[in-house]
Structures are given as structure tokens and as C-alpha cells.
Design an enzyme around this catalytic site. Structure first.
Site, mmCIF file in Angstrom:
data_model
loop_
_atom_site.group_PDB
_atom_site.id
_atom_site.type_symbol
_atom_site.label_atom_id
_atom_site.label_comp_id
_atom_site.label_asym_id
_atom_site.label_seq_id
_atom_site.Cartn_x
_atom_site.Cartn_y
_atom_site.Cartn_z
ATOM 1 C CG ASP A 72 -0.326 0.089 2.462
ATOM 2 O OD1 ASP A 72 -0.165 1.146 3.142
ATOM 3 O OD2 ASP A 72 -0.112 -0.721 3.155
ATOM 4 C CG ASP A 157 -5.701 3.696 7.231
ATOM 5 O OD1 ASP A 157 -5.846 3.256 8.402
ATOM 6 O OD2 ASP A 157 -4.825 4.203 6.637
ATOM 7 C CD GLU A 159 -3.718 4.067 10.945
ATOM 8 O OE1 GLU A 159 -2.713 4.079 11.466
ATOM 9 O OE2 GLU A 159 -3.768 3.965 9.746
#
Length: 276
Positions: A72, A157, A159
Site C-alpha cells: 500500500d 483505514d 486508526e
């Protein structure tokens, strides 16, 4: 996604007109990292064709025991030579496309177009921002990432962003899970396939994501196999390094493995790739 920003050539950045910038009208840039040789950074436990600038001493369930690997990346990797990366064994790639409700990555369309031309399955990920609504963020992603037949599913994503200067919000676990459901549902409706969720050990633990079902997981664990850091979790992708060296990719890059055989990977692609 824990993307390493080391090994950049000082001051070397390409300003790209017309790309989305952040608050204050700052223009986004595509970096030009130093080129590294994987042969100079050989590391045990990862595929021999790759390297690692800060390797872990893998034992037992090492990444190299899995046969399908990918990367990625974001603008920090600059322009990638996808034919070389594919020849080295890069079987898939997710690229950063958007963040929050007003940031876009200038490397996405450049590298995604070239990845497709080289035959590397590619998709887009969104970095979640806790001070924007899920609906705003889903809309921003949809505006920036066209549906394309054969592309990988979208990725959320999510986090904790310890370095954010503009958003220190940390919702309660049940609120976080509810926001995730709203964002993911919007993308599923638009793209016709469920997104994959990328997350980290602390975020998984703090938000009790073992209770979050119905979506495939992509788990970060750079010092141990996911079964050790995420006990009992089902996962499809494992990010095992944030300091990888891959032929064709300038600088360092995140390296990932698929949880299955090459045949299982082809079956996964046939089932999960976008059909638009």
C-alpha cells in the site's frame, strides 16, 4: 497506514496543479524518494525478492510463508514502476485516495492508472478523520474514486491519529463502531462490494472490533503474526512491515500478505473485485 517517510531526496517534490490540498490552501505534492536496492536490505522471514530497512527477526509464522504479497502506498512513494514491481512479485496494491472530507492524494490517479496498465490489481483507501461525519467522508471518497470494473474493493483505514493537529477526538467504542457502519454502508451501496477494513492493534483493542462482523479485515502487525496480536480474529490481509524495500517502488513502503494460496487469491479477486 504507518507509511514510512524516510529516504526522501531533500527538497525534491513535484507540485501537482489541480490536486486537492489541505486547510489553508496548501498545495499537495508528490514526493520523489531516494531509490533503494532490495538486495542491500535483505531480511529473513520476508520474501527474498524484497528487503526491509528496519527488519524484525521473524521466527515461526513469518510473512515469507505466505505466497501472495502486495503493497500500500501514497504520495510519499512518488511515481512507482509498476511493471518492475509486478515482476518482483507485487500481486496487489491499495493506494491512498482520500482523507477526511477535503484531502485527496495526488499520487492516486497517477499510480492507479499505471498499476492497471501493468496488470497489478489496484484499489483505493480512505484515511478516516474523527472530526467529520461518516456521510461527509463517504461522499468525498465517492467523488474522488470512480467505480472501475476489476478494481479492488474500497478500504477504510481507521486508526488513532496520534499526530493530528486538528482533531483529537476519540469517540467511545460504541460510537466508533456506529460511525464505521455508516461509512461502510454508504460505500457498499455505491460500489456494489463491501469495503475491507484496515486497522491497528491499539484501535482494534480500544474499540472492541472483535465484535465488528460482516467485513473483511486487514490487520497491521509488524512484530508478530496476527494470531498473536489479534487473538481469534479472522483476517484476509496482513501488513507485516512499514519499512519495506520493493523493486520499482522508490523509498520504503508498506508490505502486505494475503491469507491464502495463489489459487485462493484468484478466487478472492473474482469474487470481490468491482463489477461496475
Amino acid at each position: 497506514m504507518g507509511i514510512s517517510r524516510r529516504f526522501f531526496v531533500s527538497g525534491a517534490a513535484l507540485a501537482l496543479a489541480g490536486c486537492g490540498g489541505g486547510p489553508g490552501g496548501k498545495q499537495a505534492t508528490l514526493m520523489r524518494p531516494a531509490v533503494l536496492s532490495a538486495s542491500n536490505y535483505r531480511a529473513s522471514g520476508i520474501p527474498a525478492r524484497f528487503g526491509d530497512t528496519d527488519p524484525h527477526d521473524w521466527e515461526g509464522l513469518a510473512p515469507a510463508r505466505l505466497p501472495v504479497h502486495g503493497i500500500d502506498a501514497a504520495r510519499y512513494q512518488g511515481e512507482i514502476d509498476w511493471r518492475r514491481a509486478r515482476a518482483a512479485g507485487v500481486s496487489f496494491a491499495w493506494l491512498k485516495a482520500t482523507e477526511g472530507g477535503d484531502h485527496s492524494d495526488p499520487g492516486f490517479h497517477i499510480n492507479a492508472t499505471r498499476a492497471r496498465a501493468a496488470g497489478v490489481p489496484v484499489g483505493a483507501y480512505h484515511f478516516y478523520y474523527f472530526c467529520r461525519s461518516p456521510e461527509e467522508q463517504a461522499d468525498w471518497y465517492i467523488r474522488n474514486v470512480p467505480r472501475r470494473r476489476g478494481d479492488l474493493p474500497p478500504v477504510l483505514d481507521i486508526e488513532w491519529n496520534h499526530t493530528s493537529r486538528t482533531c483529537q477526538r476519540r469517540p467511545a467504542a460504541h460510537v466508533t463502531r456506529a460511525e464505521m457502519h455508516r461509512f461502510l454502508a454508504a460505500l457498499t451501496r455505491h460500489y456494489g462490494t463491501k469495503p475491507v477494513i484496515y486497522t491497528t492493534i491499539d484501535f482494534w483493542r480500544d474499540n472492541d472490533l472483535s465484535r465488528f462482523s460482516g467485513y473483511e479485515m486487514w490487520l497491521r502487525s509488524v512484530t508478530a503474526h496476527p494470531m498473536e496480536r489479534y487473538p481469534g480474529a479472522d483476517w484476509s490481509f496482513w501488513q507485516y512491515s512499514g519499512t519495506g524495500v520493493v523493486p520499482g517502488v522508490p523509498g520504503t513502503v508498506d508490505m502486505n500478505a494475503f491469507a491464502g494460496s495463489p489459487g485462493a487469491w484468484q478466487s478472492w479477486l473474482a469474487r470481490r473485485a468491482q463489477r461496475a
